[in-house]
Design a protein around this motif. Structure first.
Motif, PDB file in Angstrom:
ATOM      1  N   ASP A   1      10.313   5.543 -18.157  1.00 21.49           N
ATOM      2  CA  ASP A   1      11.858   4.871 -17.670  1.00 21.49           C
ATOM      3  C   ASP A   1      11.808   4.908 -16.267  1.00 21.49           C
ATOM      4  OD1 ASP A   1      14.085   3.109 -17.660  1.00 21.49           O
ATOM      5  OD2 ASP A   1      15.218   4.897 -18.454  1.00 21.49           O
ATOM      6  N   TRP A   2      11.307   4.013 -15.493  1.00 19.61           N
ATOM      7  CA  TRP A   2      10.997   3.848 -14.121  1.00 19.61           C
ATOM      8  C   TRP A   2      12.393   3.503 -13.255  1.00 19.61           C
ATOM      9  CZ3 TRP A   2       9.951  -0.308 -10.415  1.00 19.61           C
ATOM     10  CH2 TRP A   2       9.546   0.264  -9.091  1.00 19.61           C
ATOM     11  N   GLU A   3      12.733   4.381 -12.309  1.00 13.30           N
ATOM     12  CA  GLU A   3      13.863   4.021 -11.292  1.00 13.30           C
ATOM     13  C   GLU A   3      13.007   3.169 -10.388  1.00 13.30           C
ATOM     14  OE1 GLU A   3      17.249   5.928  -8.463  1.00 13.30           O
ATOM     15  OE2 GLU A   3      16.297   7.026  -9.985  1.00 13.30           O
ATOM     16  N   MET A   4      13.539   1.744 -10.055  1.00 12.60           N
ATOM     17  CA  MET A   4      13.093   1.007  -9.141  1.00 12.60           C
ATOM     18  C   MET A   4      13.312   1.409  -7.749  1.00 12.60           C
ATOM     19  SD  MET A   4      13.646  -2.793 -10.776  1.00 12.60           S
ATOM     20  CE  MET A   4      15.641  -2.789 -10.490  1.00 12.60           C
ATOM     21  N   TYR A   5      12.418   1.009  -6.953  1.00 11.97           N
ATOM     22  CA  TYR A   5      12.573   0.895  -5.614  1.00 11.97           C
ATOM     23  C   TYR A   5      13.327   0.005  -4.961  1.00 11.97           C
ATOM     24  CZ  TYR A   5       8.353   4.089  -6.173  1.00 11.97           C
ATOM     25  OH  TYR A   5       7.465   5.051  -6.559  1.00 11.97           O
TER      26      TYR A   5
ATOM     27  N   LEU B   1       0.242  -1.604 -10.462  1.00 11.74           N
ATOM     28  CA  LEU B   1       0.324  -0.378 -10.829  1.00 11.74           C
ATOM     29  C   LEU B   1       1.892  -0.147 -11.305  1.00 11.74           C
ATOM     30  CD1 LEU B   1      -0.133   2.634 -10.737  1.00 11.74           C
ATOM     31  CD2 LEU B   1       0.033   2.683  -8.280  1.00 11.74           C
ATOM     32  N   GLU B   2       2.594  -0.770 -10.779  1.00 13.70           N
ATOM     33  CA  GLU B   2       4.189  -0.733 -10.988  1.00 13.70           C
ATOM     34  C   GLU B   2       4.253  -0.967 -12.335  1.00 13.70           C
ATOM     35  OE1 GLU B   2       8.065  -3.387 -10.739  1.00 13.70           O
ATOM     36  OE2 GLU B   2       7.256  -2.737  -8.670  1.00 13.70           O
ATOM     37  N   ALA B   3       3.731  -2.293 -13.012  1.00 13.73           N
ATOM     38  CA  ALA B   3       3.720  -2.654 -14.323  1.00 13.73           C
ATOM     39  C   ALA B   3       3.047  -1.524 -15.233  1.00 13.73           C
ATOM     40  CB  ALA B   3       2.851  -3.857 -14.717  1.00 13.73           C
ATOM     41  N   LEU B   4       2.105  -0.702 -14.870  1.00 15.18           N
ATOM     42  CA  LEU B   4       1.774   0.357 -15.649  1.00 15.18           C
ATOM     43  C   LEU B   4       2.627   1.349 -15.629  1.00 15.18           C
ATOM     44  CD1 LEU B   4      -2.149   0.559 -14.530  1.00 15.18           C
ATOM     45  CD2 LEU B   4      -1.204  -0.089 -16.784  1.00 15.18           C
ATOM     46  N   VAL B   5       3.380   1.717 -14.492  1.00 13.97           N
ATOM     47  CA  VAL B   5       4.319   2.937 -14.437  1.00 13.97           C
ATOM     48  C   VAL B   5       5.395   2.506 -15.478  1.00 13.97           C
ATOM     49  CG1 VAL B   5       5.948   4.032 -12.875  1.00 13.97           C
ATOM     50  CG2 VAL B   5       3.587   3.480 -12.172  1.00 13.97           C
ATOM     51  N   ARG B   6       5.951   1.290 -15.540  1.00 12.14           N
ATOM     52  CA  ARG B   6       6.859   0.686 -16.294  1.00 12.14           C
ATOM     53  C   ARG B   6       6.899   0.905 -17.829  1.00 12.14           C
ATOM     54  NH1 ARG B   6      10.812  -2.860 -14.668  1.00 12.14           N
ATOM     55  NH2 ARG B   6      11.260  -3.401 -12.430  1.00 12.14           N
TER      56      ARG B   6
ATOM     57  N   TRP C   1       0.934  -1.218   0.060  1.00 12.09           N
ATOM     58  CA  TRP C   1       0.020   0.238   0.148  1.00 12.09           C
ATOM     59  C   TRP C   1       0.916   1.215  -0.085  1.00 12.09           C
ATOM     60  CZ3 TRP C   1      -4.038   2.672  -1.280  1.00 12.09           C
ATOM     61  CH2 TRP C   1      -4.499   3.833  -0.525  1.00 12.09           C
ATOM     62  N   THR C   2       1.849   1.395   0.921  1.00  5.39           N
ATOM     63  CA  THR C   2       2.921   2.570   0.856  1.00  5.39           C
ATOM     64  C   THR C   2       3.415   2.519  -0.475  1.00  5.39           C
ATOM     65  OG1 THR C   2       3.239   1.765   3.068  1.00  5.39           O
ATOM     66  CG2 THR C   2       4.546   3.529   2.232  1.00  5.39           C
ATOM     67  N   GLY C   3       3.963   1.437  -0.992  1.00  7.51           N
ATOM     68  CA  GLY C   3       4.615   1.570  -2.352  1.00  7.51           C
ATOM     69  C   GLY C   3       3.633   2.284  -3.370  1.00  7.51           C
ATOM     70  N   MET C   4       2.341   1.809  -3.401  1.00  9.90           N
ATOM     71  CA  MET C   4       1.448   2.305  -4.406  1.00  9.90           C
ATOM     72  C   MET C   4       1.111   3.779  -4.135  1.00  9.90           C
ATOM     73  SD  MET C   4      -1.649  -0.499  -4.194  1.00  9.90           S
ATOM     74  CE  MET C   4      -2.650   0.238  -5.037  1.00  9.90           C
TER      75      MET C   4
ATOM     76  N   ALA D   1       0.401 -10.008 -12.380  1.00  5.18           N
ATOM     77  CA  ALA D   1       0.905  -8.793 -12.384  1.00  5.18           C
ATOM     78  C   ALA D   1       2.460  -8.834 -12.278  1.00  5.18           C
ATOM     79  CB  ALA D   1       0.312  -8.068 -11.247  1.00  5.18           C
ATOM     80  N   ILE D   2       2.765  -9.856 -11.082  1.00  5.52           N
ATOM     81  CA  ILE D   2       4.252  -9.826 -10.819  1.00  5.52           C
ATOM     82  C   ILE D   2       5.058 -10.552 -12.025  1.00  5.52           C
ATOM     83  CG2 ILE D   2       5.895 -11.088  -9.411  1.00  5.52           C
ATOM     84  CD1 ILE D   2       3.538 -11.646  -7.441  1.00  5.52           C
ATOM     85  N   SER D   3       4.443 -11.101 -13.001  1.00  5.26           N
ATOM     86  CA  SER D   3       5.210 -11.591 -14.022  1.00  5.26           C
ATOM     87  C   SER D   3       5.243 -10.501 -15.220  1.00  5.26           C
ATOM     88  CB  SER D   3       4.408 -12.871 -14.753  1.00  5.26           C
ATOM     89  OG  SER D   3       3.363 -12.387 -15.538  1.00  5.26           O
ATOM     90  N   VAL D   4       4.494  -9.867 -15.249  1.00  3.99           N
ATOM     91  CA  VAL D   4       4.614  -8.448 -16.003  1.00  3.99           C
ATOM     92  C   VAL D   4       5.954  -7.835 -15.657  1.00  3.99           C
ATOM     93  CG1 VAL D   4       3.651  -6.344 -16.966  1.00  3.99           C
ATOM     94  CG2 VAL D   4       2.110  -8.367 -16.805  1.00  3.99           C
ATOM     95  N   CYS D   5       5.886  -7.550 -14.445  1.00  5.71           N
ATOM     96  CA  CYS D   5       7.332  -6.709 -13.786  1.00  5.71           C
ATOM     97  C   CYS D   5       8.258  -7.533 -14.307  1.00  5.71           C
ATOM     98  CB  CYS D   5       7.023  -6.220 -12.639  1.00  5.71           C
ATOM     99  SG  CYS D   5       5.367  -5.271 -12.230  1.00  5.71           S
TER     100      CYS D   5
END
Length: 390
Positions: free
Chosen positions: A385-389, A376-381, A66-69, A301-305
């Motif tokens: 060009d997303w800098e990962m947490y 949501l992470e997948a959509l942001v990717r 949740w915090t990551g979102m 969703a994990i697989s997409v990332c």
């Protein structure tokens, strides 16, 4: 054994326009907005009931999704309300480390990468940085040097848990790599690299499926046997576990540049893709490829990332690079069109048809908060060009 992919199934390009990505993200932001008051100082339960998350204290392994979102929402929108909401929760993470509240778990990596490390990377919050380093120190207490692994759950002297590693931990290792970079102390790096090597060696079977859990003798360092706690059977392949490996192995490669990690990521990814049904969203165990069993949208969703990250590190000439990108976009498209809660206005979740723990009847055909995060992470990717947490 490396499995061969069918190029006809994933070879054609799936187009995601900027408008389509922004529309999908817009739906997620609306859901987050609806939840800001409910999950201000509390957190969504790991899985919903009737597609509604109940608020709980910061005691589960899932709090940081949740915090990551919130941090992702802040990144894509620039709206300070998301930053303020995320920062409001950081005190509970510090308290959790300081008072050792539910910290007998390897999931400290999940918890502090998506909360405190994200805060430090995005805002330079020094207290968040120190909290994350303290979490890394707690995680190091779970490392058995002779076996070269981090114990997953429970007290270190519990005979039923002693020496158990699980595939999920591939996603917890970035906390240690990061701590090594920030402190200059190589002990974190070496523990993480060792665990990654042992995971690749023992959790991946000859047919490139994965065990969920594997036991090591921590006194001798000898391998013992594999088991499952979440999958259909000890010799089946729990879908979410496979996707933890698909994403976690490339993450270790980012820090170590150990080429075998990419090779093994390709192997487990091919196994996964060869067992997807027509709509590209996996069943909860990969032993099932059709029928009436529940799907697990969270694993999808994990697989997409994982595939989007893996593709970044493969040579342009690699025959599967484009296939992974296309497969990721097809899965994301299926999730967006068929698995969101748009048709469930009463829900405060994002992805329906997820499974937490089928054998225990826990969170079956519900929303799971990690699935929401990774969607949501997948959509942001896809958006930037997303800098990962991680």
């Amino acid at each position: 054994m490396e499995q061969i992919l069918d190029p006809l199934k994933y070879g054609e390009t799936t187009v995601w326009t900027k408008q389509k990505v922004e529309s999908a993200i817009g739906f997620v932001l609306k859901r987050i907005d609806q939840n800001l008051d409910t999950f201000s100082l509390k957190f969504p339960a790991p899985a919903s009931r009737g597609n509604i998350y109940e608020p709980i204290e910061n005691t589960e392994w899932t709090s940081s999704f949740w915090t990551g979102m919130l941090w992702l929402a802040y990144e894509v929108s620039g709206d300070d309300k998301y930053q303020m909401a995320a920062e409001k929760q950081l005190k509970s993470y510090k308290k959790r480390v300081d008072q050792r509240i539910a910290t007998e778990t390897h999931d400290l990596g999940f918890l502090y990468s998506l909360s405190c490390i994200a805060s430090y990377k995005l805002t330079g919050n020094e207290e968040a940085k120190q909290t994350a380093i303290a979490a890394a120190d707690l995680l190091m207490e779970r490392y058995f040097e002779k076996a070269g692994i981090i114990q997953a759950w429970g007290k270190l002297d519990n005979p039923s848990q002693r020496g158990r590693m699980i595939v999920d931990c591939c996603m917890n290792l970035p906390l240690l790599y990061w701590a090594s970079e920030e402190t200059g102390d190589s002990k974190y790096y070496h523990a993480a690299q060792s665990h990654a090597r042992q995971s690749a060696k023992y959790l991946i079977r000859e047919d490139t499926s994965t065990f969920h859990t594997y036991y090591m003798d921590v006194e001798s360092g000898e391998p013992l046997y594999g088991r499952t706690a979440q999958g259909y059977a000890d010799d089946s392949c729990w879908s979410r576990g496979q996707t933890w490996a698909m994403y976690g192995l490339p993450l270790s490669y980012v820090y170590t540049k150990d080429s075998y990690l990419l090779h093994d990521a390709v192997r487990v990814t091919n196994y996964y893709l060869n067992r997807l049904p027509e709509d590209y969203v996996c069943y909860w165990d990969l032993i099932f490829t059709e029928g009436e069993e529940e799907k697990d949208s969270s694993a999808a969703a994990i697989s997409v990332c994982g595939m989007l990250e893996l593709a970044k590190h493969l040579p342009l000439s690699h025959s599967n690079r484009r296939i992974y990108e296309n497969a990721a976009l097809r899965i994301l498209d299926s999730l967006t069109e068929n698995y969101t809660t748009k048709s469930l206005p009463h829900s405060n979740g994002i992805l329906k048809h997820a499974v937490y723990g089928k054998p225990l009847g826990n969170g079956v055909n519900e929303c799971c908060i990690w699935g929401d995060y990774y969607y949501l992470e997948a959509l942001v990717r896809v958006l930037k060009d997303w800098e990962m947490y991680w």
